[in-house]
Design a protein around this motif. Structure first.
Motif, mmCIF file in Angstrom:
data_model
loop_
_atom_site.group_PDB
_atom_site.id
_atom_site.type_symbol
_atom_site.label_atom_id
_atom_site.label_comp_id
_atom_site.label_asym_id
_atom_site.label_seq_id
_atom_site.Cartn_x
_atom_site.Cartn_y
_atom_site.Cartn_z
ATOM 1 N N ASP A 63 -54.264 -109.263 -16.780
ATOM 2 C CA ASP A 63 -54.785 -110.089 -17.872
ATOM 3 C C ASP A 63 -56.112 -109.380 -18.613
ATOM 4 O O ASP A 63 -56.241 -109.190 -19.575
ATOM 5 N N GLN A 64 -56.752 -108.729 -17.231
ATOM 6 C CA GLN A 64 -57.993 -108.183 -17.858
ATOM 7 C C GLN A 64 -57.724 -106.718 -18.528
ATOM 8 O O GLN A 64 -58.517 -106.458 -19.640
ATOM 9 N N ASN A 65 -56.958 -105.937 -18.030
ATOM 10 C CA ASN A 65 -56.549 -104.775 -19.012
ATOM 11 C C ASN A 65 -56.168 -105.215 -20.373
ATOM 12 O O ASN A 65 -56.582 -104.615 -21.359
ATOM 13 N N VAL A 66 -55.190 -106.141 -20.499
ATOM 14 C CA VAL A 66 -54.695 -106.661 -21.906
ATOM 15 C C VAL A 66 -55.924 -107.045 -22.563
ATOM 16 O O VAL A 66 -56.131 -107.057 -23.881
ATOM 17 N N VAL A 67 -56.850 -108.053 -22.190
ATOM 18 C CA VAL A 67 -57.916 -108.647 -22.952
ATOM 19 C C VAL A 67 -58.781 -107.570 -23.104
ATOM 20 O O VAL A 67 -59.069 -107.459 -24.667
ATOM 21 N N LEU A 68 -59.041 -106.478 -22.472
ATOM 22 C CA LEU A 68 -60.092 -105.286 -22.818
ATOM 23 C C LEU A 68 -59.426 -104.525 -24.064
ATOM 24 O O LEU A 68 -60.106 -104.127 -24.893
ATOM 25 N N LEU A 70 -56.997 -105.164 -25.989
ATOM 26 C CA LEU A 70 -57.165 -106.003 -27.211
ATOM 27 C C LEU A 70 -58.406 -106.404 -28.089
ATOM 28 O O LEU A 70 -58.586 -106.293 -29.341
ATOM 29 N N LEU A 71 -59.413 -106.562 -27.104
ATOM 30 C CA LEU A 71 -61.089 -106.900 -27.948
ATOM 31 C C LEU A 71 -61.458 -105.486 -28.408
ATOM 32 O O LEU A 71 -61.699 -105.568 -29.511
ATOM 33 N N ILE A 72 -60.841 -104.243 -28.131
ATOM 34 C CA ILE A 72 -61.262 -103.171 -28.800
ATOM 35 C C ILE A 72 -60.361 -102.931 -30.018
ATOM 36 O O ILE A 72 -61.047 -102.703 -31.088
ATOM 37 N N ASP A 73 -59.169 -103.610 -30.258
ATOM 38 C CA ASP A 73 -58.457 -103.685 -31.465
ATOM 39 C C ASP A 73 -58.941 -104.716 -32.469
ATOM 40 O O ASP A 73 -59.209 -104.357 -33.511
ATOM 41 N N LYS A 74 -59.369 -105.753 -31.845
ATOM 42 C CA LYS A 74 -59.850 -106.958 -32.710
ATOM 43 C C LYS A 74 -61.409 -106.561 -33.206
ATOM 44 O O LYS A 74 -61.835 -106.900 -34.289
ATOM 45 N N SER A 75 -62.116 -105.685 -32.520
ATOM 46 C CA SER A 75 -63.452 -105.555 -32.741
ATOM 47 C C SER A 75 -63.870 -104.534 -33.904
ATOM 48 O O SER A 75 -63.132 -103.400 -33.989
ATOM 49 N N ILE A 80 -70.038 -103.089 -29.761
ATOM 50 C CA ILE A 80 -68.971 -103.670 -28.881
ATOM 51 C C ILE A 80 -67.972 -102.690 -28.453
ATOM 52 O O ILE A 80 -67.635 -103.043 -27.218
ATOM 53 N N ILE A 81 -67.359 -101.938 -29.192
ATOM 54 C CA ILE A 81 -66.226 -101.050 -28.797
ATOM 55 C C ILE A 81 -66.908 -100.040 -27.621
ATOM 56 O O ILE A 81 -66.264 -99.846 -26.466
ATOM 57 N N ASN A 82 -67.969 -99.473 -27.703
ATOM 58 C CA ASN A 82 -68.761 -98.670 -27.029
ATOM 59 C C ASN A 82 -68.803 -99.357 -25.448
ATOM 60 O O ASN A 82 -68.590 -98.868 -24.388
ATOM 61 N N ALA A 83 -69.248 -100.577 -25.713
ATOM 62 C CA ALA A 83 -69.433 -101.427 -24.313
ATOM 63 C C ALA A 83 -68.292 -101.804 -23.509
ATOM 64 O O ALA A 83 -68.259 -101.350 -22.235
ATOM 65 N N LEU A 84 -67.231 -102.034 -24.326
ATOM 66 C CA LEU A 84 -65.848 -102.145 -23.522
ATOM 67 C C LEU A 84 -65.498 -100.834 -23.152
ATOM 68 O O LEU A 84 -64.923 -100.992 -21.950
ATOM 69 N N ARG A 85 -65.657 -99.661 -23.714
ATOM 70 C CA ARG A 85 -65.059 -98.565 -23.305
ATOM 71 C C ARG A 85 -65.888 -98.164 -21.914
ATOM 72 O O ARG A 85 -65.423 -97.492 -21.246
ATOM 73 N N GLU A 86 -67.367 -98.544 -22.036
ATOM 74 C CA GLU A 86 -68.053 -98.240 -20.869
ATOM 75 C C GLU A 86 -67.403 -98.984 -19.613
ATOM 76 O O GLU A 86 -67.699 -98.355 -18.365
ATOM 77 N N SER A 87 -67.003 -99.936 -19.624
ATOM 78 C CA SER A 87 -66.577 -100.784 -18.748
ATOM 79 C C SER A 87 -65.109 -100.858 -18.371
ATOM 80 O O SER A 87 -64.588 -100.979 -17.336
ATOM 81 N N TRP A 88 -64.390 -99.703 -19.095
ATOM 82 C CA TRP A 88 -62.925 -99.611 -18.983
ATOM 83 C C TRP A 88 -62.937 -97.883 -19.020
ATOM 84 O O TRP A 88 -62.712 -97.650 -20.404
ATOM 85 N N PRO A 89 -63.315 -96.987 -18.258
ATOM 86 C CA PRO A 89 -63.273 -95.726 -18.389
ATOM 87 C C PRO A 89 -61.922 -95.199 -18.799
ATOM 88 O O PRO A 89 -61.927 -94.138 -19.619
ATOM 89 N N GLU A 90 -61.011 -95.562 -18.563
ATOM 90 C CA GLU A 90 -59.523 -95.174 -19.106
ATOM 91 C C GLU A 90 -59.522 -95.075 -20.497
ATOM 92 O O GLU A 90 -58.738 -94.367 -21.068
ATOM 93 N N LEU A 91 -60.482 -95.732 -21.357
ATOM 94 C CA LEU A 91 -60.215 -95.853 -22.864
ATOM 95 C C LEU A 91 -61.235 -94.969 -23.368
ATOM 96 O O LEU A 91 -61.001 -94.580 -24.583
ATOM 97 N N LYS A 92 -61.824 -94.168 -22.876
ATOM 98 C CA LYS A 92 -62.902 -93.043 -23.366
ATOM 99 C C LYS A 92 -61.959 -91.955 -23.714
ATOM 100 O O LYS A 92 -60.922 -91.566 -23.182
#
Length: 93
Positions: A63-68, A70-75, A80-92
């Motif tokens: 669920d964590q991966n999906v939430v992160l 989708l939050l990037i899509d929705k934001s 906010i996008i940068n903060a999420l990407r920092e907490s989820w390195p695979e998205l960089k």
């Protein structure tokens, strides 16, 4: 035309995992209308949370991966996008 979003990525993964050959089959699998699916594909509408969690269950993804994702899509806010990407390195990029 489909553009890259987490929404499209997760929809493509469900479609591939279940060998669905059409958008109609994918919409049926997710219990959503073809119109809703088309709007999501075009970026006019975002994946709603219940459908996102259904995709997570179908893909056996956390669920964590999906939430992160989708939050990037929705934001729309870069901070906010940068903060999420920092907490989820695979998205960089």
């Amino acid at each position: 035309m489909e553009h890259f979003t987490y929404t499209n990525a997760i929809l493509n993964r469900v479609k591939a995992k279940y060998a669905l050959t059409s958008e109609y089959q994918l919409a049926k699998k997710l219990s959503i209308s073809c119109g809703s699916l088309s709007s999501m594909r075009k970026g006019k509408r975002m994946l709603d949370w219940s459908t996102a969690f259904l995709c997570a269950d179908l893909l056996e993804e956390s669920d964590q991966n999906v939430v992160l994702g989708l939050l990037i899509d929705k934001s729309k806010k870069p901070r906010i996008i940068n903060a999420l990407r920092e907490s989820w390195p695979e998205l960089k990029d």
